[in-house]
Design a protein around this motif. Structure first.
Motif, PDB file in Angstrom:
ATOM      1  N   LEU A 126       0.856  -1.178   0.000  1.00  0.00           N
ATOM      2  CA  LEU A 126       0.000   0.000   0.000  1.00  0.00           C
ATOM      3  C   LEU A 126       0.893   1.229   0.000  1.00  0.00           C
ATOM      4  N   PHE A 129      -2.074   4.403   3.682  1.00  0.00           N
ATOM      5  CA  PHE A 129      -3.285   3.904   4.317  1.00  0.00           C
ATOM      6  C   PHE A 129      -3.671   4.866   5.426  1.00  0.00           C
ATOM      7  N   ILE A 150      -7.235   4.250   0.931  1.00  0.00           N
ATOM      8  CA  ILE A 150      -6.098   3.434   0.514  1.00  0.00           C
ATOM      9  C   ILE A 150      -5.600   3.957  -0.831  1.00  0.00           C
TER      10      ILE A 150
END
Length: 230
Positions: A126, A129, A150
Motif C-alpha cells: 500500500l 493507508f 487506501i
C-alpha cells in the motif's frame, strides 16, 4: 435509538441562539481547555489556590503522558510489527512510517509492504493507508470508522499449476476451527462511513503458460458499509 433521542432534543430545544452557543461550549472541551480555565480561576482565588495548583499539576502530568504516548507508540509499534511479522503472519512486513493519535483515533501508514517468502519480492503493498476510528464506541462493542482511504494498493499473484503464491497464507489463517464449543458472545458491529481505494494495481501471472495480465489505475468508492454479528 441514540439518534432518535438526539433528533428529539434538537426538535424540542433547537433555536438560533443555542445553535451559535453550543459549538462554543463544545470547543471549550477540546484539548482540556475548560479544565485549564477552571484551574486558572481556582489559582487566582486565594481560598481555592491549592485546588488550582493541584488541578493544573495533574493536567500537566496527563499532558506529558499523552504527548509521550503519541510520540513513542508509533515507532514502537512499527518496530514490533517489522521484527515479529513472520511470527504474526508468516511473511516479512516492511513499513516506512506509522503514525497513530490515541486522542482522535487517526492512523496513517506510509509505504507498507508484505514480501514473498524469499524476503525480496513484493507480494502486496500500500502506498498510503489512512483511517480514523472512534474510540468510545469500542466500549459498546461497536467499531465506528469515519473513513478508510487506501492509495496505490498493489497485489502480485502468480500461479504454478495448482499452486498459488498465497497458499502459505491460506494454510496459516484458514485452518479448521476447533471442535470445542465456545460460549456465545455478544456480537460486534462495524460501521465504516466511507471507503476509497485509489490507483490500485493487480498483476496475475500463470507460470506454466507464461501468461501475464492485470489491472492498472483501479479506483473503488464505497459510500458506507455496515456489518453486524446478528
Amino acid at each position: 435509538m441514540d439518534l432518535a433521542i438526539l433528533y428529539g432534543i434538537q426538535q424540542v430545544i433547537g433555536c438560533p441562539f443555542l445553535d451559535a452557543l453550543m459549538p462554543v461550549i463544545t470547543a471549550c472541551g477540546d484539548h482540556g481547555l475548560i479544565w485549564i480555565v477552571v484551574g486558572i480561576v481556582l489559582l487566582i482565588i486565594p481560598k481555592t489556590r491549592r485546588w488550582g495548583v493541584t488541578l493544573l499539576v495533574t493536567l500537566g502530568i496527563i499532558a506529558v503522558l499523552v504527548v509521550t504516548t503519541i510520540l513513542l507508540l508509533p515507532p514502537i509499534a512499527k518496530n514490533y510489527l517489522e521484527k515479529h511479522s513472520k511470527e504474526l503472519v508468516g511473511r516479512q512486513i516492511t513499513i516506512e512510517k506509522l503514525r497513530f493519535n490515541v486522542l482522535n483515533g487517526k492512523l496513517r501508514i506510509d509505504q507498507i509492504a508484505m514480501l514473498e517468502p524469499d524476503d525480496s519480492t513484493t507480494f502486496a503493498s500500500l502506498g498510503n493507508f489512512y483511517t480514523r476510528i472512534h474510540l468510545l464506541p469500542l466500549l459498546r462493542q461497536r467499531i465506528h470508522i469515519d473513513a478508510v482511504l487506501i492509495d496505490k494498493p498493489y497485489l502480485n499473484v502468480y500461479q504454478d499449476g495448482t499452486s498459488f503464491n498465497f497458499d502459505d497464507l491460506l494454510t496459516r489463517f484458514l485452518t479448521p476451527a476447533d471442535t470445542v464449543e465456545k460460549a456465545p458472545s455478544n456480537p460486534w458491529t462495524v460501521d465504516i462511513d466511507d471507503i476509497k481505494i485509489h490507483n490500485g494495481e493487480l498483476t496475475y501471472k500463470d507460470m506454466q503458460r507464461n501468461v501475464t495480465w492485470g489491472f492498472n489505475e483501479l479506483d473503488i468508492d464505497v459510500p458506507g458499509l455496515h456489518l453486524s454479528g446478528h
